[in-house]
Scaffold this active site. Structure first.
Site, PDB file in Angstrom:
ATOM      1  N   GLU A  89       0.510  -1.194   0.030  1.00  0.00           N
ATOM      2  CA  GLU A  89      -0.083   0.087   0.044  1.00  0.00           C
ATOM      3  C   GLU A  89       0.906   1.283  -0.017  1.00  0.00           C
ATOM      4  OE1 GLU A  89      -1.763  -1.653   3.624  1.00  0.00           O
ATOM      5  OE2 GLU A  89      -1.712   0.300   4.319  1.00  0.00           O
ATOM      6  N   HIS A 213      10.764   5.710  19.733  1.00  0.00           N
ATOM      7  CA  HIS A 213       9.601   5.256  20.518  1.00  0.00           C
ATOM      8  C   HIS A 213       9.745   4.777  21.919  1.00  0.00           C
ATOM      9  CE1 HIS A 213       7.872   5.368  16.411  1.00  0.00           C
ATOM     10  NE2 HIS A 213       8.185   3.896  16.102  1.00  0.00           N
ATOM     11  N   CYS A 330       0.090   2.049   9.044  1.00  0.00           N
ATOM     12  CA  CYS A 330       0.918   1.240   8.290  1.00  0.00           C
ATOM     13  C   CYS A 330       0.693   0.048   8.179  1.00  0.00           C
ATOM     14  CB  CYS A 330       2.586   1.921   8.291  1.00  0.00           C
ATOM     15  SG  CYS A 330       3.716   0.716   8.993  1.00  0.00           S
TER      16      CYS A 330
HETATM   17  N1  SAH Z   1      10.254   0.453   9.011  1.00  0.00           N
HETATM   18  C1  SAH Z   1      10.256   1.837   9.146  1.00  0.00           C
HETATM   19  C2  SAH Z   1       9.295   2.436   8.039  1.00  0.00           C
HETATM   20  C3  SAH Z   1       7.973   2.165   8.242  1.00  0.00           C
HETATM   21  S1  SAH Z   1       7.207   2.178   9.562  1.00  0.00           S
HETATM   22  C4  SAH Z   1      10.238   2.278  10.730  1.00  0.00           C
HETATM   23  O1  SAH Z   1       9.874   1.579  11.661  1.00  0.00           O
HETATM   24  O2  SAH Z   1      10.574   3.540  10.942  1.00  0.00           O
HETATM   25  C5  SAH Z   1       6.814   4.005   9.702  1.00  0.00           C
HETATM   26  C6  SAH Z   1       6.378   4.617  10.878  1.00  0.00           C
HETATM   27  O3  SAH Z   1       4.953   3.883  11.306  1.00  0.00           O
HETATM   28  C7  SAH Z   1       7.066   4.092  12.411  1.00  0.00           C
HETATM   29  O4  SAH Z   1       7.583   5.005  12.928  1.00  0.00           O
HETATM   30  C8  SAH Z   1       6.521   3.198  12.960  1.00  0.00           C
HETATM   31  O5  SAH Z   1       6.786   2.852  14.417  1.00  0.00           O
HETATM   32  C9  SAH Z   1       4.878   3.784  12.648  1.00  0.00           C
HETATM   33  N2  SAH Z   1       3.963   2.917  12.922  1.00  0.00           N
HETATM   34  C10 SAH Z   1       3.543   1.522  12.858  1.00  0.00           C
HETATM   35  N3  SAH Z   1       2.443   1.250  13.504  1.00  0.00           N
HETATM   36  C11 SAH Z   1       1.713   2.392  13.579  1.00  0.00           C
HETATM   37  C12 SAH Z   1       0.358   2.545  14.199  1.00  0.00           C
HETATM   38  N4  SAH Z   1      -0.451   1.560  14.212  1.00  0.00           N
HETATM   39  N5  SAH Z   1       0.154   3.827  14.210  1.00  0.00           N
HETATM   40  C13 SAH Z   1       0.879   5.191  14.094  1.00  0.00           C
HETATM   41  N6  SAH Z   1       2.219   4.696  13.719  1.00  0.00           N
HETATM   42  C14 SAH Z   1       2.547   3.416  13.417  1.00  0.00           C
HETATM   43 FE1  SF4 Z   2       8.571  -2.010  12.951  1.00  0.00          FE
HETATM   44 FE2  SF4 Z   2       6.394  -1.969  11.191  1.00  0.00          FE
HETATM   45 FE3  SF4 Z   2       8.750  -0.235  10.931  1.00  0.00          FE
HETATM   46 FE4  SF4 Z   2       8.662  -2.894  10.240  1.00  0.00          FE
HETATM   47  S1  SF4 Z   2       7.459  -1.284   9.214  1.00  0.00           S
HETATM   48  S2  SF4 Z   2      10.327  -1.600  11.509  1.00  0.00           S
HETATM   49  S3  SF4 Z   2       7.522  -3.763  12.038  1.00  0.00           S
HETATM   50  S4  SF4 Z   2       7.275  -0.187  12.689  1.00  0.00           S
END
Ligand code: SAH
Ligand code: SF4
Length: 340
Positions: A89, A213, A330
């Site tokens: 997506e 985080h 995401c």
């Molecule tokens: N893997 C990379 C990029 C993709 S995730 C990373 O972790 O940075 C992009 C961002 O979305 C990250 O900061 C992640 O922690 C956040 N994310 C994941 N699940 C989420 C959710 N349910 N609500 C808000 N942000 C979320």
């Molecule tokens: Fe963590 Fe989701 Fe980012 Fe993968 S996509 S590193 S599981 S936050």
């Protein structure tokens, strides 16, 4: 078959030269694909029949299939099907300064962060540069407007797919390609330390965001497995190294999970951790998902957390809640689709 969208301009020039074709043709091909948005080689009227046949023989110019679009006022969420049937997506966000797209970098993710939908579904494969380039092209064609900034923050860990990400960046940044300014391109990582250092040494003006985080190892290891491999001290060193090398400010992403990492203690600890470093903190309200237990921090927690950072002179913003009404976190759209 390799996709024509996988090729950087210099890859395409090399290919042409190896086949005894003038390399300036590469720019003409780029012009068709990325300026004119004409993808069928047969329609590229300044290429010879011979060259068209050769390219058709060696590359595909398939687009992605749009499986679903969820539209709302400021965001469109797209579910795409790749050439091999896998689903990914991308999200369009309309800002007052232009259109931005959040692209996926892998099918699933192996980092296994406990709060994330994408991490719940294991990685199936890395996306190729062309898989990522086409997410942007498809959205530009759908909205008939230009995309001016790109964040690699969709499904996947971009630094677990490093080389393809770098090629992708060079394709969209090329003035002969989509010409998206480097300062408008941001890579978000969960904290793969060696790759942060490598990225610092690329000849690129793009940005870095790090998903922190949590302000200490105990808590961070609980919610992000990657912290066991690269604990906070090493991560902060890598961030400082990056800032030293590039002179650019790093974004620290901090997802607020109710009663997990949104306490006053966490805020003070975070302020101490990042004090004096050229960063800014982006507080992200958690998007609840049907499969995972965490709750969104109430507004009062968010504001108190924000105030503590502010009072400690930390640059901090709260991320605008795009797409509350759609499954904006995401991986949520894909997760729902895959499990149907
Ligand atoms: N893997 C990379 C990029 C993709 S995730 C990373 O972790 O940075 C992009 C961002 O979305 C990250 O900061 C992640 O922690 C956040 N994310 C994941 N699940 C989420 C959710 N349910 N609500 C808000 N942000 C979320
Ligand atoms: Fe963590 Fe989701 Fe980012 Fe993968 S996509 S590193 S599981 S936050």
């Amino acid at each position: 078959m390799k996709s024509l969208f996988d090729l950087k301009l210099d890859d395409l020039e090399d290919y042409l030269e190896k086949n005894n074709i003038k390399k300036y043709k590469a720019k003409q091909i780029y012009d068709w694909l990325y300026k004119k948005h004409i993808y069928s080689l047969d329609k590229m009227s300044n290429l010879s029949k011979e060259l068209i046949d050769k390219l058709n023989n060696d590359f595909s110019t398939n687009l992605l299939k749009i499986k679903r679009i969820q539209e709302s006022k400021l965001t469109n969420k797209y579910l795409f099907e790749l050439d091999d049937g896998n689903l990914i997506e991308a999200v369009l966000m309309r800002h007052d300064y232009g259109n931005s797209v959040c692209v996926s970098s892998q099918v699933g993710c192996n980092m296994g962060c406990s709060f994330c939908e994408s991490g719940r579904l294991k990685k199936v494969r890395d996306l190729t540069p062309g898989d990522m380039v086409r997410q942007i092209l498809m959205i530009e064609d759908h909205i008939k407007e230009r995309i001016s900034s790109v964040v690699i923050m969709g499904i996947g860990e971009p630094f677990d797919n490093y080389d393809n990400i770098m090629s992708f960046i060079r394709i969209i940044n090329s003035p002969f390609g989509l010409a998206i300014g480097a300062r408008h391109i941001t890579v978000s990582t969960s904290g793969l330390v060696p790759k942060i250092k490598k990225y610092a040494n690329e000849d690129l003006q793009t940005n870095l965001a790090v998903s922190l985080h949590a302000p200490n190892n105990e808590l961070r290891s609980k919610i992000m497995k990657v912290n066991k491999a690269y604990p906070i001290e090493e991560l902060m060193d890598a961030i400082k190294y990056y800032i030293d090398k590039t002179n650019r400010r790093v974004t620290i992403e901090y997802l607020l999970l109710k009663d997990v990492n949104d306490t006053h203690e966490c805020a003070y600890e975070l302020a101490k951790l990042v004090k004096g470093i050229n960063i800014y903190v982006n507080l992200i309200p958690y998007n609840e998902t049907s499969h995972i237990e965490y709750k969104t921090s109430p507004n009062s927690h968010v504001m108190e957390f924000y105030d503590i950072l502010k009072k400690n002179n930390i640059n901090v913003t709260v991320r605008k809640r795009f797409g509350d009404e759609i499954d904006a976190a995401c991986g949520q759209l894909r997760a729902n689709e895959v499990e149907k």
